[in-house]
Write an enzyme that holds these catalytic residues in place. Structure first.
Site, mmCIF file in Angstrom:
data_model
loop_
_atom_site.group_PDB
_atom_site.id
_atom_site.type_symbol
_atom_site.label_atom_id
_atom_site.label_comp_id
_atom_site.label_asym_id
_atom_site.label_seq_id
_atom_site.Cartn_x
_atom_site.Cartn_y
_atom_site.Cartn_z
ATOM 1 N N TYR A 124 0.831 -1.204 0.000
ATOM 2 C CA TYR A 124 0.000 0.000 0.000
ATOM 3 C C TYR A 124 0.871 1.262 0.000
ATOM 4 O O TYR A 124 0.635 2.205 -0.755
ATOM 5 C CB TYR A 124 -0.910 -0.025 1.233
ATOM 6 C CG TYR A 124 -1.928 1.082 1.288
ATOM 7 C CD1 TYR A 124 -3.103 1.019 0.544
ATOM 8 C CD2 TYR A 124 -1.730 2.188 2.114
ATOM 9 C CE1 TYR A 124 -4.048 2.038 0.611
ATOM 10 C CE2 TYR A 124 -2.672 3.205 2.189
ATOM 11 C CZ TYR A 124 -3.823 3.120 1.429
ATOM 12 O OH TYR A 124 -4.760 4.128 1.494
ATOM 13 N N LYS A 128 0.977 4.098 -2.968
ATOM 14 C CA LYS A 128 0.658 5.505 -2.695
ATOM 15 C C LYS A 128 1.858 6.414 -2.972
ATOM 16 O O LYS A 128 1.688 7.549 -3.419
ATOM 17 C CB LYS A 128 0.176 5.669 -1.257
ATOM 18 C CG LYS A 128 -1.181 5.016 -0.994
ATOM 19 C CD LYS A 128 -2.259 5.544 -1.930
ATOM 20 C CE LYS A 128 -3.643 4.999 -1.584
ATOM 21 N NZ LYS A 128 -4.696 5.490 -2.493
ATOM 22 N N THR A 159 -14.559 3.683 7.189
ATOM 23 C CA THR A 159 -15.558 3.166 6.251
ATOM 24 C C THR A 159 -15.717 1.673 6.518
ATOM 25 O O THR A 159 -14.859 1.060 7.161
ATOM 26 C CB THR A 159 -15.124 3.363 4.788
ATOM 27 O OG1 THR A 159 -13.934 2.581 4.560
ATOM 28 C CG2 THR A 159 -14.841 4.825 4.468
#
Length: 237
Positions: A124, A128, A159
């Site tokens: 990740y 990014k 979320t």
């Protein structure tokens, strides 16, 4: 998606809100999406690249790329380039790339498509970082076309997808330390619509203000190398 479209239409009183669906892990679907956009609209004023994912176990996209790279980086890279002409027609258009404060401290483009080792946060952070590297590089390439390109950290947003990375017993506590989707959208909205951001380009933002990204993100040689490899990976070269 349809529920969100309906809510936007009802809240704004504007029924001209469209929903287009694509699997952003698939470059074929990204190309189909871009074609739909070109067919429906002659120009674009704003493109916000906000799709992302964190994958606990290593997965491979339909095109053979590590899934974190495919969704978080290659899909916005491809979609943006397929729609550059429409953005140029929009005049003073804006590209807004949602990145993250989770940024790798180093990056080897040759290792990205199929890394020798896999960790979800490692993948990740590299994806990014790749978003930020390309944001800076692309900003210079499209400046003369009247298009700005910026990246941002939205905050650690709560979320349903984000909550799945934690054990079930810990999920209620996550809300205490994470921001709401509404607050997480503020910097994206600022870059997409504010008069102050109209002339700013090639920057990274947090909490609505320019911030420094990791030192390696300013390596212009690495920016160019990654950009050229990305053109190859997406079939644009």
């Amino acid at each position: 998606g349809e529920a969100a479209r309906r809510e936007i239409a009802e809240t704004t009183g504007n029924e001209n809100v469209d929903l287009l669906i694509a699997d952003l892990a698939s470059q074929r679907d990204v190309r189909r999406l871009a074609e739909q956009v070109r067919e429906r609209y002659g120009r674009l004023h704003v493109l916000v690249n906000n799709a992302g994912g964190l994958f606990p176990k290593r997965q491979t996209s339909p095109d053979g790329f590590e899934m974190t790279l495919a969704v978080n980086y290659l899909s916005p890279f491809l979609l943006t380039h397929l729609l550059l002409e429409e953005l140029e027609k929009g005049g003073r258009a804006r590209i807004v790339n949602v990145a993250s404060e989770v940024q790798a401290k180093r990056l080897d483009p040759d290792d990205l498509p199929d890394p020798a080792s896999y960790g979800s946060f490692q993948a990740y952070g590299q994806a990014k970082l790749a978003v930020i590297l390309t944001t800076y590089y692309l900003a210079g390439r499209v400046r003369d076309r009247g298009i700005t390109v910026n990246a941002l950290h939205p905050g650690v947003v709560y979320t349903p997808q984000a909550s799945r990375v934690a054990p079930a017993f810990a999920r209620p506590l996550m809300k205490l330390f994470m921001v709401s989707p509404e607050k997480g959208a503020r910097t994206s909205l600022y870059l997409a619509s504010s008069p102050e951001a109209e002339s700013m380009t090639g920057r990274y933002f947090k909490d609505g203000k320019p911030k420094r990204s990791v030192p390696v993100s300013y390596d212009e040689e690495l920016q160019q190398r990654l950009y050229e490899r990305s053109l190859e990976w997406t079939g644009l070269s």
